[in-house]
Design a protein around this motif. Structure first.
Motif, mmCIF file in Angstrom:
data_model
loop_
_atom_site.group_PDB
_atom_site.id
_atom_site.type_symbol
_atom_site.label_atom_id
_atom_site.label_comp_id
_atom_site.label_asym_id
_atom_site.label_seq_id
_atom_site.Cartn_x
_atom_site.Cartn_y
_atom_site.Cartn_z
ATOM 1 N N ARG A 55 36.452 -23.495 -23.990
ATOM 2 C CA ARG A 55 36.191 -22.174 -23.410
ATOM 3 C C ARG A 55 35.620 -21.228 -24.456
ATOM 4 N NH1 ARG A 55 41.209 -23.155 -20.696
ATOM 5 N NH2 ARG A 55 42.304 -21.956 -22.311
ATOM 6 N N TYR A 56 36.099 -21.321 -25.689
ATOM 7 C CA TYR A 56 35.588 -20.460 -26.752
ATOM 8 C C TYR A 56 34.128 -20.779 -27.044
ATOM 9 C CZ TYR A 56 34.956 -18.466 -31.394
ATOM 10 O OH TYR A 56 34.472 -17.780 -32.477
ATOM 11 N N ARG A 57 33.794 -22.084 -27.120
ATOM 12 C CA ARG A 57 32.405 -22.460 -27.385
ATOM 13 C C ARG A 57 31.478 -21.989 -26.268
ATOM 14 N NH1 ARG A 57 34.808 -27.369 -29.507
ATOM 15 N NH2 ARG A 57 34.617 -28.333 -27.446
ATOM 16 N N ARG A 58 31.937 -22.108 -25.007
ATOM 17 C CA ARG A 58 31.111 -21.640 -23.894
ATOM 18 C C ARG A 58 30.900 -20.142 -23.956
ATOM 19 N NH1 ARG A 58 34.098 -25.528 -20.891
ATOM 20 N NH2 ARG A 58 35.534 -23.879 -20.192
ATOM 21 N N SER A 59 31.963 -19.405 -24.284
ATOM 22 C CA SER A 59 31.835 -17.951 -24.358
ATOM 23 C C SER A 59 30.895 -17.540 -25.486
ATOM 24 C CB SER A 59 33.209 -17.304 -24.555
ATOM 25 O OG SER A 59 33.777 -17.667 -25.812
ATOM 26 N N ARG A 60 30.957 -18.240 -26.618
ATOM 27 C CA ARG A 60 30.055 -17.928 -27.720
ATOM 28 C C ARG A 60 28.606 -18.240 -27.342
ATOM 29 N NH1 ARG A 60 31.423 -14.714 -31.714
ATOM 30 N NH2 ARG A 60 29.932 -15.801 -33.059
ATOM 31 N N ALA A 61 28.395 -19.340 -26.613
ATOM 32 C CA ALA A 61 27.032 -19.691 -26.198
ATOM 33 C C ALA A 61 26.467 -18.657 -25.237
ATOM 34 C CB ALA A 61 27.029 -21.079 -25.559
ATOM 35 N N VAL A 62 27.307 -18.197 -24.283
ATOM 36 C CA VAL A 62 26.863 -17.177 -23.329
ATOM 37 C C VAL A 62 26.577 -15.877 -24.054
ATOM 38 C CG1 VAL A 62 27.582 -15.777 -21.365
ATOM 39 C CG2 VAL A 62 28.030 -18.229 -21.372
ATOM 40 N N ARG A 63 27.449 -15.516 -24.997
ATOM 41 C CA ARG A 63 27.255 -14.281 -25.746
ATOM 42 C C ARG A 63 25.964 -14.334 -26.562
ATOM 43 N NH1 ARG A 63 28.755 -12.593 -30.938
ATOM 44 N NH2 ARG A 63 29.137 -10.346 -31.134
ATOM 45 N N SER A 64 25.700 -15.465 -27.229
ATOM 46 C CA SER A 64 24.475 -15.606 -28.030
ATOM 47 C C SER A 64 23.233 -15.530 -27.147
ATOM 48 C CB SER A 64 24.492 -16.939 -28.787
ATOM 49 O OG SER A 64 25.573 -16.979 -29.705
ATOM 50 N N ALA A 65 23.295 -16.189 -25.980
ATOM 51 C CA ALA A 65 22.146 -16.146 -25.071
ATOM 52 C C ALA A 65 21.897 -14.732 -24.568
ATOM 53 C CB ALA A 65 22.387 -17.096 -23.898
ATOM 54 N N ALA A 66 22.962 -13.995 -24.259
ATOM 55 C CA ALA A 66 22.807 -12.624 -23.770
ATOM 56 C C ALA A 66 22.220 -11.717 -24.843
ATOM 57 C CB ALA A 66 24.160 -12.087 -23.307
ATOM 58 N N ILE A 67 22.697 -11.865 -26.088
ATOM 59 C CA ILE A 67 22.168 -11.051 -27.184
ATOM 60 C C ILE A 67 20.696 -11.379 -27.427
ATOM 61 C CG2 ILE A 67 22.326 -10.612 -29.663
ATOM 62 C CD1 ILE A 67 25.344 -10.972 -29.433
ATOM 63 N N SER A 68 20.347 -12.676 -27.402
ATOM 64 C CA SER A 68 18.957 -13.075 -27.621
ATOM 65 C C SER A 68 18.055 -12.506 -26.538
ATOM 66 C CB SER A 68 18.844 -14.605 -27.649
ATOM 67 O OG SER A 68 19.624 -15.151 -28.694
ATOM 68 N N ALA A 69 18.502 -12.587 -25.281
ATOM 69 C CA ALA A 69 17.691 -12.067 -24.177
ATOM 70 C C ALA A 69 17.530 -10.559 -24.283
ATOM 71 C CB ALA A 69 18.323 -12.452 -22.847
#
Length: 294
Positions: free
Chosen positions: A27-41
């Motif tokens: 769950r932590y890895r998924r949340s970090r991936a979503v957060r990184s994608a949102a920041i990049s976008a």
């Protein structure tokens, strides 16, 4: 009795299930991936909006928009430019096959050993040095305008033919060096093993060395193909109506350069997928840092 803390498997061999600790990590890895994608976008959109605002608010934007981004002109010129692009695609396909064969032959000539094959090695070296040293546009001018004037017996006088010859001669020199690097990267033990099994020198090259060499140099070969697709537009200097020449004809009526932008976008639509495919092949081959640089 369990096999250990957090394994999620019992001694009886029941179906494995992740432990609570492993589920928290997932769950932590998924949340970090979503957060990184949102920041990049968000950062990408912000930069794009800022650039767009700065561009459209500049005093010269109305004239720039009419000169390079006129929608009506783009729609009117699109069919002619697209028809010209089809010629570029055919040039790339035909020349690419000839370049592959000729480049491989020159690479084999340059890797031959023995005093008796020295003339072949010398000829291959002179060829590579000559056509890597000459600018492609100069080769196009020399052959495109000079060769038809000679009216050589049995050879076409078409500038399209001689333009393709110029592309083949120039690119074969670069592709030959790519193949030579691949051939020389095959460990000598491969040749020794093949010869010990009774294979001749030619059979060793054909069945052992060249297949390995081609697999190793697939990414740089595909990069050369991407470059060939772009440089096929240089044939327009000979008067051949390809995408670039068609855009030039459309531009000449009112000096609106939007057709050039249309031609550029069409070339990008062709080369970007090829570049991404090259990156994918490079990653499969184990190349690190394949980032799409041409």
């Amino acid at each position: 009795m369990g096999l250990g803390p957090g394994t999620g498997r019992t001694a009886a061999g029941s179906a494995w299930s992740p432990s609570e600790h492993e589920r928290r990590r997932a769950r932590y890895r998924r949340s970090r991936a979503v957060r990184s994608a949102a920041i990049s976008a968000a950062s990408t959109i912000t930069v794009a909006v800022v650039l767009l605002v700065v561009l459209t608010s500049s005093p010269g934007w109305p004239r720039v928009r009419w000169t390079y981004f006129d929608l009506d002109k783009a729609i009117a010129s699109f069919p002619a430019v697209l028809a010209g692009l089809w010629l570029n695609v055919r040039i790339m396909a035909v020349c690419g096959v000839v370049i592959f064969v000729l480049g491989l032959a020159i690479a084999v000539m340059r890797t031959l050993r023995g005093a008796v094959t020295y003339p072949l090695r010398l000829a291959g070296t002179i060829y590579v040095d000559l056509f890597r040293g000459l600018p492609l546009i100069l080769v196009l001018l020399l052959l495109g305008y000079g060769a038809p004037a000679l009216r050589l017996q049995g050879l076409p006088t078409s500038v399209l033919f001689w333009g393709c010859v110029a592309l083949v001669l120039s690119y074969s020199a670069y592709v030959a060096e790519v193949f030579r690097a691949g051939i020389e990267s095959v460990h000598p033990s491969q040749r020794a093993a093949a010869r010990s099994l009774g294979l001749t020198y030619g059979q060793t090259l054909r069945h052992v060395v060249i297949p390995q060499a081609i697999r190793r140099v697939q990414p740089p070969l595909l990069n050369d193909l991407v470059s060939l697709q772009k440089d096929s537009g240089l044939i327009s200097i000979l008067g051949v109506v390809d995408a670039v020449r068609a855009a030039q004809i459309e531009t000449a009526t009112d000096f609106n350069y939007t057709p050039y932008v249309v031609a550029g976008l069409l070339f990008i639509a062709l080369t970007v997928p090829m570049a991404r495919f090259t990156d994918w092949v490079a990653r499969r081959q184990g190349y690190q840092g394949a980032g799409g640089h041409l």
